[in-house]
Design a protein around this motif. Structure first.
Motif, short mmCIF file in Angstrom:
data_model
loop_
_atom_site.label_atom_id
_atom_site.label_comp_id
_atom_site.label_asym_id
_atom_site.label_seq_id
_atom_site.Cartn_x
_atom_site.Cartn_y
_atom_site.Cartn_z
N LYS A 104 4.70 -1.61 -32.30
CA LYS A 104 4.99 -1.95 -33.69
C LYS A 104 5.89 -0.90 -34.33
CE LYS A 104 1.48 -3.41 -36.12
NZ LYS A 104 0.12 -3.53 -36.71
N ASN A 144 -3.68 -9.59 -41.95
CA ASN A 144 -2.24 -9.39 -41.75
C ASN A 144 -1.50 -10.57 -42.36
OD1 ASN A 144 0.41 -9.07 -40.82
ND2 ASN A 144 -0.25 -8.27 -38.83
N CYS A 154 1.44 -11.41 -42.02
CA CYS A 154 2.61 -11.78 -41.23
C CYS A 154 2.28 -12.73 -40.09
CB CYS A 154 3.27 -10.52 -40.66
SG CYS A 154 3.64 -9.27 -41.90
N CYS A 194 7.53 -8.10 -43.74
CA CYS A 194 7.08 -8.08 -42.35
C CYS A 194 8.27 -7.77 -41.44
CB CYS A 194 6.49 -9.43 -41.96
SG CYS A 194 5.14 -9.99 -43.02
N ARG A 206 9.40 -6.88 -37.22
CA ARG A 206 9.07 -6.74 -35.79
C ARG A 206 10.36 -6.49 -35.02
NH1 ARG A 206 7.29 -12.84 -33.77
NH2 ARG A 206 9.23 -13.92 -34.31
N TRP A 239 3.91 -7.89 -35.50
CA TRP A 239 4.44 -7.67 -36.85
C TRP A 239 3.86 -6.40 -37.47
CZ3 TRP A 239 8.43 -10.27 -38.81
CH2 TRP A 239 8.69 -11.59 -38.38
N SER A 240 4.70 -5.62 -38.12
CA SER A 240 4.27 -4.57 -39.03
C SER A 240 4.53 -5.09 -40.44
CB SER A 240 5.05 -3.28 -38.81
OG SER A 240 4.87 -2.78 -37.51
N PHE A 241 3.74 -4.63 -41.40
CA PHE A 241 3.97 -5.14 -42.76
C PHE A 241 3.78 -4.03 -43.79
CE2 PHE A 241 -0.54 -5.75 -41.98
CZ PHE A 241 -1.14 -5.37 -43.17
#
Length: 354
Positions: A246, A290, A292, A321, A323, A336-338
């Motif tokens: 991530k 999450n 995302c 979000c 990625r 996904w990072s958010f």
């Protein structure tokens, strides 16, 4: 007299093997026996030769056998395993009259392909083994899912590069979890993850800056507590299974956020570029950890960059979000990072070229 005994043993083996199925040695003291559902027999030898029997001062009639720790009625230097359908597997051990262990053999049963009951179940992509790599350092992981009623263990691992020549030899250490597979051209080490159904492998000769011309092939024998064994395999290039970790998103200042390459990714980034995908979420799900999830991401922006990227924060968007995936091959996206907006009115992120 010795010749007579030897002749009788040979005649016994010939008569028995006529009803025996195919079998081979998987590891020292471990035999794999193929069965097709019909009745068969497999002879096991306690001491390998007549000379070993007489030199040790043993008498054949004094040798007794145990199957899975339970004493058997059969005695003597030879034990005949009765094979019927998938039955007959077990840990067979032989002892002298004083009770000292002389030898042991684990018999694993491999059923006919058409009648086989799978130990593993297929993944979402209809494969049994799912492999991935975090980067191009030569390390990768393969995981699987046990059948709910047939949870087992890894009995053998073979890792190699596809090649027309060369023989790969694989061995395991005393723990049963650390494997080494070597040939004239390749050297792989693999370890079994004791906390879950996964193995981790490293190609010791892999060079991330060279073109990958030959696929890696992984073969795994898995067995159950009932001594059934099955073989599963898959082949791939690392470029096909690489999946970055991530990305890291940070707040740059009161109006900007930024993200950077995963720390585990190869450098320089200009040689190992990533493609980033950004999504803007305008409405958060109250029960979602999450925001995302794929079902909520409907519109994305794709960015190619070899440096830190920034977004300018505005109102209305509740979360951003991001990625990543390898920019040079069709491999997997990262998770996904958010970033959740800290402003009362939300945030809208507009990409600013780095």
């Amino acid at each position: 007299m010795k010749f007579f005994i030897f002749s009788m043993i040979c005649a016994f083996l010939k008569a028995t093997l006529q009803n025996s199925t195919g079998h081979w040695t998987l590891l020292p003291h471990i035999l794999v026996v193929q069965v097709d559902g019909t009745v068969g027999q497999l002879p096991l030898s306690c001491l390998a030769s007549l000379e070993e029997l007489t030199r040790g001062g043993h008498k054949s009639e004094d040798i007794f056998w145990m199957k899975n720790g339970v004493k058997e009625a059969q005695r003597g230097n030879w034990y005949v395993v009765q094979l019927e359908e998938s039955l007959g597997g077990g840990n067979y051990s032989c002892y002298n009259k004083e009770g000292a262990l002389l030898n042991h053999t684990v018999v694993l049963i491999q059923e006919d392909e058409t009648k086989r009951r799978k130990i593993l179940v297929k993944n979402d992509d209809e494969s049994y083994l799912k492999c991935s790599a975090r980067n191009f350092n030569g390390e990768f992981h393969c995981s699987w899912t046990w059948h709910s009623s047939r949870v087992g263990k890894v009995s053998f691992i073979k890792a190699r590069r596809v090649s027309d020549d060369g023989v790969t030899h694989c061995s395991v250490d005393a723990s049963g979890n650390q494997w080494t597979c070597s040939s004239a051209e390749n050297n792989f080490t693999c370890s079994v993850d004791v906390s879950g159904p996964r193995i981790s492998c490293l190609d010791q000769h892999y060079c991330p800056y060279a073109e990958e011309s030959r696929q890696i092939c992984i073969g795994i024998y898995v067995s159950t507590q009932h001594f059934l064994v099955e073989y599963y395999s898959t082949c791939f290039f690392l470029s096909e299974i690489v999946r970055p970790d991530k990305v890291t998103i940070r707040k740059a200042n009161t109006t900007m956020i930024e993200w950077s390459y995963p720390s585990s990714w190869n450098s320089p980034f200009s040689y190992f570029p990533l493609t980033f995908q950004i999504a803007q979420i305008k409405r958060l799900c109250k029960r979602c950890d999450n925001p995302c999830t794929d079902s909520r991401v409907t519109k994305t922006l794709t960015v190619h960059s070899t440096d830190i990227c920034q977004f300018e924060v505005k109102h209305k968007t509740k979360a951003v979000c991001i990625r990543a995936k390898d920019a040079l091959c069709n491999s997997q996206w990262s998770e996904w990072s958010f970033y959740r907006s800290a402003s009362p009115s939300g945030a809208n992120c507009v990409f600013i070229q780095p």
